[in-house]
Motif scaffolding. Structure first.
Motif, PDB file in Angstrom:
ATOM      1  N   UNK A 251       1.023  -1.132   0.079  1.00  0.00           N
ATOM      2  CA  UNK A 251       0.019  -0.106  -0.109  1.00  0.00           C
ATOM      3  C   UNK A 251       0.965   1.204   0.133  1.00  0.00           C
ATOM      4  N   UNK A 252       0.681   2.242  -1.082  1.00  0.00           N
ATOM      5  CA  UNK A 252       1.349   3.284  -0.914  1.00  0.00           C
ATOM      6  C   UNK A 252       1.153   4.323   0.099  1.00  0.00           C
TER       7      UNK A 252
ATOM      8  N   UNK B 165       7.338   5.828  -0.915  1.00  0.00           N
ATOM      9  CA  UNK B 165       7.352   5.025   0.208  1.00  0.00           C
ATOM     10  C   UNK B 165       6.066   3.987   0.208  1.00  0.00           C
ATOM     11  N   UNK B 166       6.396   2.866   0.579  1.00  0.00           N
ATOM     12  CA  UNK B 166       5.044   1.829   0.794  1.00  0.00           C
ATOM     13  C   UNK B 166       5.157   1.064   1.858  1.00  0.00           C
ATOM     14  N   UNK B 167       4.273   0.442   2.420  1.00  0.00           N
ATOM     15  CA  UNK B 167       4.022  -0.569   3.359  1.00  0.00           C
ATOM     16  C   UNK B 167       3.557  -1.959   2.974  1.00  0.00           C
TER      17      UNK B 167
ATOM     18  N   UNK C 182       7.966  -1.171   5.912  1.00  0.00           N
ATOM     19  CA  UNK C 182       8.142   0.036   5.005  1.00  0.00           C
ATOM     20  C   UNK C 182       9.206  -0.451   3.936  1.00  0.00           C
ATOM     21  N   UNK C 183       8.722  -0.202   2.947  1.00  0.00           N
ATOM     22  CA  UNK C 183       9.779  -0.241   1.546  1.00  0.00           C
ATOM     23  C   UNK C 183       9.591   1.137   0.814  1.00  0.00           C
ATOM     24  N   UNK C 184      11.016   1.271   0.138  1.00  0.00           N
ATOM     25  CA  UNK C 184      11.114   2.355  -0.732  1.00  0.00           C
ATOM     26  C   UNK C 184      10.541   1.915  -2.076  1.00  0.00           C
TER      27      UNK C 184
ATOM     28  N   UNK D 112      13.396  -2.768   0.710  1.00  0.00           N
ATOM     29  CA  UNK D 112      13.401  -2.530   2.335  1.00  0.00           C
ATOM     30  C   UNK D 112      14.558  -1.658   2.773  1.00  0.00           C
ATOM     31  N   UNK D 113      14.173  -0.854   4.113  1.00  0.00           N
ATOM     32  CA  UNK D 113      15.164  -0.060   4.510  1.00  0.00           C
ATOM     33  C   UNK D 113      16.689  -0.579   5.043  1.00  0.00           C
TER      34      UNK D 113
END
Length: 395
Positions: A44-45, A338-340, A346-348, A367-368
Motif C-alpha cells: 500500500x502506498x 514509500x510503501x508498506x 516499510x519499503x522504498x 526494504x530500509x
C-alpha cells in the motif's frame, strides 16, 4: 556505477571496454525469482511522488545518467516546472570526453568504460548544459536502444594508443580524434536547436527551460572509516573524477530519504544489486535473515513469495561488506516513494531504467535494511536533508 566483472563474471567481459548485455544480466540476477511473488506481497502506498516515464538503458553502463536525469526531471516537477524528458546520453557523452582527458592525463591509470556517478551528470549539467531527449538520443547507428560495446572498445583503443605515445610527445590532435570517435557513435552535439518553437543552445536550455541550480545538489554516504559529517573521496572504480561525498551515520541514510520524501523530494540511489535478496523480476529487494549459503532449497524457493524476516544491519557490517567487496558500486536508480507491506513494514518505491519487464512495470520495492547495508551514495537536494544533519554538514 556499473556491474563489476568480479561479481558477475559469467555475464560479462572486460568491464573497461565492453558494455554489459542487459538481458543476460537480468536473467543472472533473477536466478531465485518466484512466479508467485506478486500474490505474496500486498503493498500500500504511503508516498508516491510524481515522476516521468520508465526508460530502458539498453546494453550500456549508463544507469548513472538515466537515474540522475530521472531525478532532475522530478526536481523540475517539485519546482512547479513542466518536466522535460532530458537526453540521458548527452551528459554521458560529455562525461566520456572529460573521462578521456582524465585517462590521458593519468597515463591510463584510472577507470574508463561507460560507468559513472551521479555527480558526473551534475558536473556536466553545470559545464555543458542540457538537451531534450527529442534532440539528442545517442542512437546514431541504426539501433532502437543503446548498444555501446563497439563504441567502448574503439574509443578505448584510441586512448590507449595516445597513452603509449608513439610520437614521444602528445600532439594537440588526440582529443579531436577521440571526440570524433565518440560522436561517430552517439552523434554530434548541436550548437543550437529548436524546442517548442524557440531556439536554444544547450546552456540556455538548461538555464531557461530546465531551470535547476547544479549547486543545490549533494551526495552523501556512510562509512565508519571516515570522519562523520565531513567529506571524503568514495573509492570506487567509477569515481574517475575523484569527487567527494559527505559522510553521515548509517541510520541517517534512511532518515534523510524519509525526510526528503515527506517533503516532496525524490532521491537518486546508488547501490549493489548483485545480492541474492535482490530480484528484478519480482521487483523486491531485502536482506534475508539467514545467509544464502546456509539456506535449504525450500527456503531458497520461498525467498520472494512474501515478506520475510531480515538480518540486523549495523555500521560494522556495512563497513565490512564494503571492505570485502560484498558491496560494490553496481547500479543507479531513483527513489520516488514509500510503501508498506501487509505486515506494516516499510519499503522504498524505486524507479529503475531496465524497461517495463518486471512484476511492477519498471518499479521495485526495497526494504530500509537493504538500503542501509547496500547503499554506496545518495544524491539529493540540500533542502531535502533533515535540518539537524544539514547543520552538521554545513550545507
Amino acid at each position: 556505477m556499473k556491474f563489476r566483472p568480479s561479481i558477475l563474471a559469467a555475464v560479462f567481459v572486460s568491464a573497461a571496454s565492453i558494455s554489459f548485455a542487459q538481458d543476460n544480466l537480468v536473467k543472472s540476477l533473477d536466478a531465485n525469482q518466484s512466479n508467485n511473488s506478486k500474490a505474496g506481497f500486498k503493498f500500500s502506498e504511503v508516498i508516491n511522488l510524481e515522476t516521468t516515464s520508465i526508460k530502458n538503458q539498453g546494453s550500456s553502463g549508463t544507469c548513472w545518467a538515466y537515474s540522475t536525469n530521472s531525478f532532475l526531471e522530478s526536481e523540475m516537477i517539485k519546482q512547479g516546472r513542466k518536466p522535460v524528458e532530458l537526453s540521458q546520453i548527452y551528459p554521458a557523452r560529455c562525461a566520456y570526453i572529460e573521462k578521456g582527458r582524465n585517462y590521458v592525463r593519468m597515463q591510463g591509470a584510472v577507470s574508463l568504460g561507460d560507468g559513472g556517478a551521479f555527480h558526473d551528470v551534475i558536473n556536466m549539467y553545470r559545464k555543458y548544459g542540457a538537451l531534450p531527449q527529442s534532440v539528442y538520443t545517442g542512437l546514431n547507428y541504426g539501433t532502437s536502444k543503446n548498444k555501446f560495446a563497439e563504441m567502448a572498445a574503439v574509443s578505448q583503443s584510441v586512448l590507449q594508443a595516445v597513452v603509449k605515445n608513439p610520437n614521444g610527445v602528445l600532439t594537440p590532435n588526440w582529443l579531436e580524434a577521440y571526440t570524433a570517435t565518440i560522436d561517430a557513435y552517439l552523434g554530434k552535439v548541436p550548437q543550437s536547436f529548436t524546442y517548442e518553437g524557440k531556439s536554444y543552445t544547450p546552456q540556455s536550455f538548461a538555464k531557461e527551460v530546465v531551470g535547476l541550480n547544479a549547486d543545490d545538489y549533494v551526495e552523501i554516504s556512510s562509512f565508519k572509516e571516515y570522519p562523520v559529517y565531513k567529506k571524503f573521496t568514495l573509492l570506487v572504480p567509477d569515481n574517475w573524477s575523484f569527487d567527494q561525498v559527505y559522510n553521515v551515520k548509517m541510520d541517517e541514510l534512511t532518515s534523510t530519504i524519509d525526510n526528503a520524501l515527506k517533503n516532496g523530494y525524490t532521491v537518486a540511489w546508488a547501490t549493489d544489486v548483485s545480492e541474492k535478496g535482490f530480484s528484478w523480476k519480482n521487483g523486491v529487494a531485502y536482506i534475508p535473515e539467514k545467509k544464502y549459503e546456509d539456506m535449504n532449497q525450500g527456503e531458497i524457493n520461498e525467498m520472494f513469495n512474501g515478506p520475510k524476516a531480515e538480518m540486523n544491519i549495523t555500521e560494522d557490517l556495512r563497513q565490512l561488506e564494503y571492505d570485502n567487496y560484498s558491496t560494490t558500486d553496481d547500479h543507479g536508480m531513483h527513489i520516488v516513494g514509500l510503501a508498506k507491506d501487509q505486515n506494516g513494514k516499510e519499503y522504498y518505491i524505486v524507479k529503475n531504467s531496465w524497461g517495463l519487464s518486471n512484476d511492477y512495470k519498471g518499479f521495485l520495492y526495497v526494504t530500509k535494511n537493504f538500503v542501509k547495508l547496500k547503499t554506496t551514495t545518495l544524491l539529493l537536494n540540500k533542502k531535502a536533508i533533515p535540518s539537524d544533519v544539514r547543520k552538521k554538514l554545513g550545507v
